[in-house]
Design an enzyme around this catalytic site. Structure first.
Site, PDB file in Angstrom:
ATOM      1  N   LYS A  97     -17.783 -16.724  -0.254  1.00 17.75           N
ATOM      2  CA  LYS A  97     -18.889 -15.799  -0.537  1.00 17.75           C
ATOM      3  C   LYS A  97     -19.774 -15.695   0.710  1.00 17.75           C
ATOM      4  CE  LYS A  97     -18.641 -16.103  -5.548  1.00 17.75           C
ATOM      5  NZ  LYS A  97     -17.310 -16.739  -5.613  1.00 17.75           N
TER       6      LYS A  97
ATOM      7  N   LYS B 299     -17.499 -32.453 -25.369  1.00 13.40           N
ATOM      8  CA  LYS B 299     -18.475 -31.658 -24.617  1.00 13.40           C
ATOM      9  C   LYS B 299     -19.645 -31.302 -25.506  1.00 13.40           C
ATOM     10  CE  LYS B 299     -17.324 -27.395 -23.910  1.00 13.40           C
ATOM     11  NZ  LYS B 299     -16.678 -26.172 -23.386  1.00 13.40           N
TER      12      LYS B 299
ATOM     13  N   ARG C   5     -10.628  -4.560 -17.861  1.00 18.23           N
ATOM     14  CA  ARG C   5     -11.126  -4.542 -16.493  1.00 18.23           C
ATOM     15  C   ARG C   5     -10.372  -3.527 -15.635  1.00 18.23           C
ATOM     16  NH1 ARG C   5     -14.120  -9.438 -15.294  1.00 18.23           N
ATOM     17  NH2 ARG C   5     -14.145 -10.754 -17.151  1.00 18.23           N
TER      18      ARG C   5
ATOM     19  N   THR D 267      -0.480 -25.808  -1.672  1.00 22.36           N
ATOM     20  CA  THR D 267      -0.431 -25.600  -0.227  1.00 22.36           C
ATOM     21  C   THR D 267      -1.853 -25.499   0.312  1.00 22.36           C
ATOM     22  OG1 THR D 267       1.688 -24.435  -0.392  1.00 22.36           O
ATOM     23  CG2 THR D 267       0.389 -24.069   1.604  1.00 22.36           C
TER      24      THR D 267
ATOM     25  N   SER E 105     -22.912 -29.609 -20.780  1.00 24.68           N
ATOM     26  CA  SER E 105     -22.667 -28.374 -20.040  1.00 24.68           C
ATOM     27  C   SER E 105     -23.685 -27.292 -20.375  1.00 24.68           C
ATOM     28  CB  SER E 105     -21.255 -27.859 -20.356  1.00 24.68           C
ATOM     29  OG  SER E 105     -21.009 -26.601 -19.773  1.00 24.68           O
TER      30      SER E 105
ATOM     31  N   THR F  96     -18.362 -22.848  -2.265  1.00 27.19           N
ATOM     32  CA  THR F  96     -17.266 -21.953  -1.886  1.00 27.19           C
ATOM     33  C   THR F  96     -17.383 -21.557  -0.428  1.00 27.19           C
ATOM     34  OG1 THR F  96     -16.133 -19.876  -2.426  1.00 27.19           O
ATOM     35  CG2 THR F  96     -18.529 -19.858  -2.525  1.00 27.19           C
TER      36      THR F  96
ATOM     37  N   HIS G 284     -22.918 -19.864  -5.501  1.00 23.54           N
ATOM     38  CA  HIS G 284     -23.655 -18.657  -5.126  1.00 23.54           C
ATOM     39  C   HIS G 284     -24.920 -18.967  -4.332  1.00 23.54           C
ATOM     40  CE1 HIS G 284     -21.218 -15.712  -7.352  1.00 23.54           C
ATOM     41  NE2 HIS G 284     -20.986 -16.736  -8.157  1.00 23.54           N
TER      42      HIS G 284
END
Length: 539
Positions: A338, A232, A100, A368, A213, A335, A293
């Site tokens: 985003k 799973k 990456r 924290t 899943s 989230t 998303h």
């Protein structure tokens, strides 16, 4: 020894009621306590066990119980070469083209979606950010965060249990619970942590739990499942029939979690939420829906795809108990980093579920908490997008325009009904070349996506239009891609079709997905009516 002493304290009426000072005095008088203890049937046994354990020679056994481990020579030449190991692991990444690269991109708040690179004078248009609605530079958020920063300072001061549990955190969680029609919500430092902590804690606590899943679930969910050590079962992506087969193989009384996403961010597909909810009810499972998303992007108030499925109902009656499928989801994760433009993650669910995770999840307890300014900005963003639909509708309009323009010139967009525009490359080196050239020659930033984020052979460019991308920017993107495709003879739709298709591109007799946002929801029908009325009145 510990067990024997614990048993002695419970069994001996003298030790049980004697004070610590009394015991100390007896110990000082010629050790009378010890002498008395030796004649006691309970303490005598404990002291005997202690004598055996402390007087026997130490016999350090290895993990296979084969006796004493001989000392090992510690010649410096035999030490492990850590740096060579790091280098070898990185070399593997370079060889399979999965290494990456991180571009130096500095998004400009006053010029969104523009950014400057390492050189401040070099500006580019960002086409791959997850700040989908440009809320990261919204004055409502920024001004609120500045005021909060001046009043409460920069940091949270500790974990939520130690000085980091402010009124702002509680109010944000109330806003999120209201958004998703749930009794409670819990904020984490990121949704990666939220997914990991919640799945690992819940699945490890539920007795004999089995997780089901989706094969394309995010790494954070997969990590949480691994940490739970629960068995799973993976079902094929969005394959409800396969999921049901797997559910049928497990005892009805066994706790089950079905973990899936609403919008799968690398291909843009949308999970069959209604069908999975029905299966969960039928087979006694709970649903864990990742809306990362989708929050801010779908639904009349931005609660995600689950809210969007009953758009009109939730628009007119946005409350728990209105009969929408949103009410039937057991756990929702989202989230704040985003579409909401800040940072952080959260879960929403029943009051008991939220409190259990709050009480047991290490990822929440020992971290924290988010700084007050961040929490304040997130809360303002959630509240603002509950009332404003213009940002998400314009984003969808721009998405349609980009997909349509790329389709006209044969650029292979992976078909999907969401706001994601994945352009299929099919090769890691080609994807990086296209990304690099877009940036260096056309001032367009689109990051390439390679394995393990996507399967080998399905490498792609991931484009995310925003409300801030105007007509000239869209045309610049389309023309730049066209030039690069011509220069390197990258595969277009007809080329993929000739090979039988890949990742949904060029597949014969494929049904084009219907956009999640309908024309009516985007207001197109109203525009058409106004246009028709105009021409009728002017004939």
């Amino acid at each position: 020894m510990e067990i024997a002493l614990m048993q002695a304290k419970k069994s001996c009426p003298f030790i049980h009621v004697a004070s610590a000072s009394s015991l100390r005095r007896l110990m000082g008088k010629n050790n009378l306590l010890l002498n008395k203890a030796k004649s006691c049937p309970i303490m005598g046994q404990a002291l005997s066990a202690r004598s055996i354990s402390t007087s026997a020679p130490v016999n350090v056994a290895n993990s296979y119980g084969q006796g004493i481990i001989p000392p090992v020579s510690h010649n410096v030449k035999n030490h492990f070469d850590y740096e060579s190991f790091y280098q070898e692991e990185l070399e593997k990444k370079h060889k399979d083209k999965s290494y990456r690269y991180f571009n130096n991109i500095n998004r400009l708040a006053q010029k969104f979606p523009r950014a400057h690179t390492a050189r401040v004078t070099d500006e580019v248009t960002v086409w791959c950010a997850n700040d989908y609605l440009g809320m990261g530079r919204n004055p409502i958020l920024i001004d609120n965060m500045k005021r909060t920063l001046d009043r409460y300072g920069s940091g949270a001061g500790g974990t939520r249990n130690i000085a980091g549990n402010a009124d702002l955190h509680l109010r944000l969680e109330s806003e999120l619970a209201d958004l998703h029609h749930t009794e409670g919500a819990l904020v984490f430092s990121s949704c990666y942590v939220a997914n990991d902590a919640t799945l690992s804690t819940l699945a490890s606590k539920l007795p004999g739990c089995v997780i089901f899943s989706d094969s394309l679930n995010h790494a954070s969910m997969i990590q949480g499942m691994r940490h739970s050590n629960a068995p799973k079962k993976i079902f094929r992506h969005n394959d409800v029939a396969h999921l049901e087969q797997l559910l049928q193989s497990v005892d009805p009384s066994v706790p089950k979690i079905i973990a899936f996403e609403s919008v799968y961010s690398m291909c843009g597909s949308i999970g069959p939420i209604r069908d999975i909810v029905k299966l969960a009810k039928r087979y006694g499972a709970i649903t864990f829906l990742d809306e990362v998303h989708a929050v801010g992007m779908y639904g009349p108030r931005g609660a995600g795809v689950a809210e969007h499925l009953d758009y009109d109902l939730n628009a007119s009656n946005p409350h728990r108990g209105n009969g929408a499928v949103l009410d039937q989801i057991d756990i929702i994760t989202g989230t704040l980093g985003k579409a909401y433009g800040v940072v952080g993650g959260y879960i929403a669910g029943s009051a008991y579920l939220v409190d259990m995770i709050r009480s047991y999840a290490p990822g929440f307890i020992f971290t924290t908490s988010l700084p007050p300014a961040v929490v304040s900005g997130a809360m303002e963003s959630v509240k603002y997008l509950k009332g404003s639909r213009s940002e998400r509708t314009l984003q969808q309009v721009n998405t349609r325009t980009v997909k349509s323009r790329l389709s006209e010139i044969g650029i292979p967009v992976i078909p999907n009904p969401s706001h994601i525009v994945p352009v299929l490359m099919g090769d890691a080196a080609a994807a990086k070349l296209a990304s690099d050239e877009l940036l260096s020659e056309h001032n367009v930033y689109v990051q390439s996506i390679n394995y393990p984020t996507v399967p080998v052979g399905e490498e792609r460019l991931r484009i995310t239009p925003t409300p801030g991308h105007n007509g000239p920017m869209i045309e610049e993107l389309v023309q730049s891609l066209d030039k690069i495709w011509n220069r390197y003879d990258f595969k277009r739709v007809q080329d993929w079709s000739a090979q039988g298709g890949c990742a949904g591109v060029g597949v014969s007799e494929a049904i084009e997905p219907t956009p999640m946002w309908s024309d009516k929801q985007l207001g197109f029908d109203k525009s058409d009516e106004k246009e028709q009325a105009f021409f009728t009145n002017n004939e």
